[in-house]
Design a protein around this motif. Structure first.
Motif, PDB file in Angstrom:
ATOM      1  N   CYS A 173      -6.886   5.915   2.008  1.00  0.00           N
ATOM      2  CA  CYS A 173      -7.129   4.876   1.006  1.00  0.00           C
ATOM      3  C   CYS A 173      -7.682   5.495  -0.273  1.00  0.00           C
ATOM      4  N   THR A 174      -7.060   5.152  -1.376  1.00  0.00           N
ATOM      5  CA  THR A 174      -7.487   5.665  -2.674  1.00  0.00           C
ATOM      6  C   THR A 174      -8.416   4.707  -3.405  1.00  0.00           C
ATOM      7  N   CYS A 213       0.832  -1.207   0.000  1.00  0.00           N
ATOM      8  CA  CYS A 213       0.000   0.000   0.000  1.00  0.00           C
ATOM      9  C   CYS A 213       0.864   1.253   0.000  1.00  0.00           C
ATOM     10  N   LEU A 245      -7.835   0.058   8.430  1.00  0.00           N
ATOM     11  CA  LEU A 245      -7.781   0.993   7.310  1.00  0.00           C
ATOM     12  C   LEU A 245      -7.825   2.433   7.800  1.00  0.00           C
ATOM     13  N   ILE A 291      -2.870   1.399   5.477  1.00  0.00           N
ATOM     14  CA  ILE A 291      -3.134   0.224   6.312  1.00  0.00           C
ATOM     15  C   ILE A 291      -2.194   0.255   7.508  1.00  0.00           C
ATOM     16  N   CYS A 302      -3.882  -3.767  -2.820  1.00  0.00           N
ATOM     17  CA  CYS A 302      -3.791  -4.724  -1.715  1.00  0.00           C
ATOM     18  C   CYS A 302      -4.575  -6.002  -1.981  1.00  0.00           C
ATOM     19  N   CYS A 314      -7.396   2.001  -4.761  1.00  0.00           N
ATOM     20  CA  CYS A 314      -6.637   1.570  -5.949  1.00  0.00           C
ATOM     21  C   CYS A 314      -6.681   0.068  -6.159  1.00  0.00           C
ATOM     22  N   GLY A 315      -6.874  -0.686  -5.079  1.00  0.00           N
ATOM     23  CA  GLY A 315      -6.975  -2.138  -5.204  1.00  0.00           C
ATOM     24  C   GLY A 315      -5.649  -2.875  -5.187  1.00  0.00           C
TER      25      GLY A 315
HETATM   26  S1  SF4 Z   1      -6.999   0.091  -1.911  1.00  0.00           S
HETATM   27 FE1  SF4 Z   1      -4.953   0.956  -2.348  1.00  0.00          FE
HETATM   28  S2  SF4 Z   1      -4.776   2.727  -0.956  1.00  0.00           S
HETATM   29 FE2  SF4 Z   1      -6.500   1.458  -0.210  1.00  0.00          FE
HETATM   30  S3  SF4 Z   1      -5.588   0.117   1.362  1.00  0.00           S
HETATM   31 FE3  SF4 Z   1      -5.544  -1.032  -0.607  1.00  0.00          FE
HETATM   32  S4  SF4 Z   1      -3.506  -0.565  -1.471  1.00  0.00           S
HETATM   33 FE4  SF4 Z   1      -3.894   0.945   0.123  1.00  0.00          FE
END
Ligand code: SF4
Ligand code: SF4
Ligand code: SF4
Length: 164
Positions: free
Chosen positions: A143-144, A119, A138, A124, A149, A146-147
Motif C-alpha cells: 500500500c502506497t 488499487c 490490506l 488489497i 480506494c 495513495c487514497g
Molecule cells: S491507498 Fe492506494 S495502494 Fe493503498 S490500498 Fe488504497 S488504492 Fe491501494
C-alpha cells in the motif's frame, strides 16, 4: 515477502506505538508542525495539483482530501511551493496506509470488491472464506497510501491513516 495484516490490531498488539491518525498532510511534508510553521497558505499547491485533491483545511493550511481523488505522486505540489518545508522527493512521500471500517459491505456479507478493482498497487486481497463472503485485507508492504480506494467505496468506509 509481503504479509497481509490488520493494521490497527497489529499496532495494538505491539503496543507503545503512536496512535494512527487520519492522514491529511501533503506528500513529502513529514511533520505537520514544521509544515504549518513554514507554509504561508498562499494556495499555490492547490492550483498545482492535477488531481485537485488539495483543499484548504484547518487554519487555511493545505490538506489532502482523498474523497476527491488519489495522489499520483507527481510532485507538482512540492515544485509549486516557494517555502523550504518539504523533504527531498527521492525520499518516500509519506508513511500511511488504507484502513477498512466495519461498515464494509463485504464484512456485512454483501459482495463488493470496488476497492480492489481500483488499487493499482495490488495491495488489497480477498482471501476465500468457506461459506462466507471474502473480505478485504490490506497488504501493508504494497500500500502506497495513495487514497485511490477511498472515493470508490460505496459506503465510504475506507480511511487513510498515518503511521507518523
Ligand atoms: S491507498 Fe492506494 S495502494 Fe493503498 S490500498 Fe488504497 S488504492 Fe491501494
Ligand atoms: S503529488 Fe501531485 S497528485 Fe499528489 S497531492 Fe501533490 S500535486 Fe496532487
Ligand atoms: S469498496 Fe468498501 S465496501 Fe467494498 S469491499 Fe472495499 S471496503 Fe468493503
Amino acid at each position: 515477502m509481503t504479509q497481509a495484516l490488520d493494521l490497527s490490531r497489529r499496532r495494538w498488539l505491539k503496543g507503545g506505538l503512536a496512535p494512527l491518525k487520519l492522514a491529511n498532510c501533503l506528500p513529502w511534508s513529514v511533520d505537520w508542525l514544521d509544515f504549518t510553521a513554514g507554509c504561508t497558505r498562499c494556495g499555490d499547491c492547490l492550483q498545482a495539483c492535477p488531481e485537485q485533491i488539495i483543499v484548504q483545511g484547518d487554519g487555511g493550511y493545505p490538506t489532502i482530501r482523498f474523497s476527491q481523488g488519489e495522489c499520483s505522486f507527481c510532485g507538482s505540489c512540492v515544485d509549486s511551493c516557494g517555502q523550504d518545508i518539504f523533504v527531498d522527493k527521492q525520499q518516500p512521500p509519506w508513511r500511511q496506509l488504507a484502513s477498512f471500517g466495519d461498515a464494509c459491505l463485504a464484512r456485512q456479507g454483501i459482495y463488493c470488491r470496488s476497492c480492489q478493482d481500483v488499487c493499482e498497487a495490488v495491495a488489497i486481497q480477498f482471501k476465500p472464506r468457506p461459506g462466507g463472503i471474502s473480505r478485504p485485507e490490506l497488504v501493508g508492504d504494497l500500500c502506497t497510501g495513495c487514497g485511490a480506494c477511498v472515493a470508490p467505496c460505496p459506503v465510504q468506509t475506507i480511511e487513510i491513516l498515518s503511521q507518523e
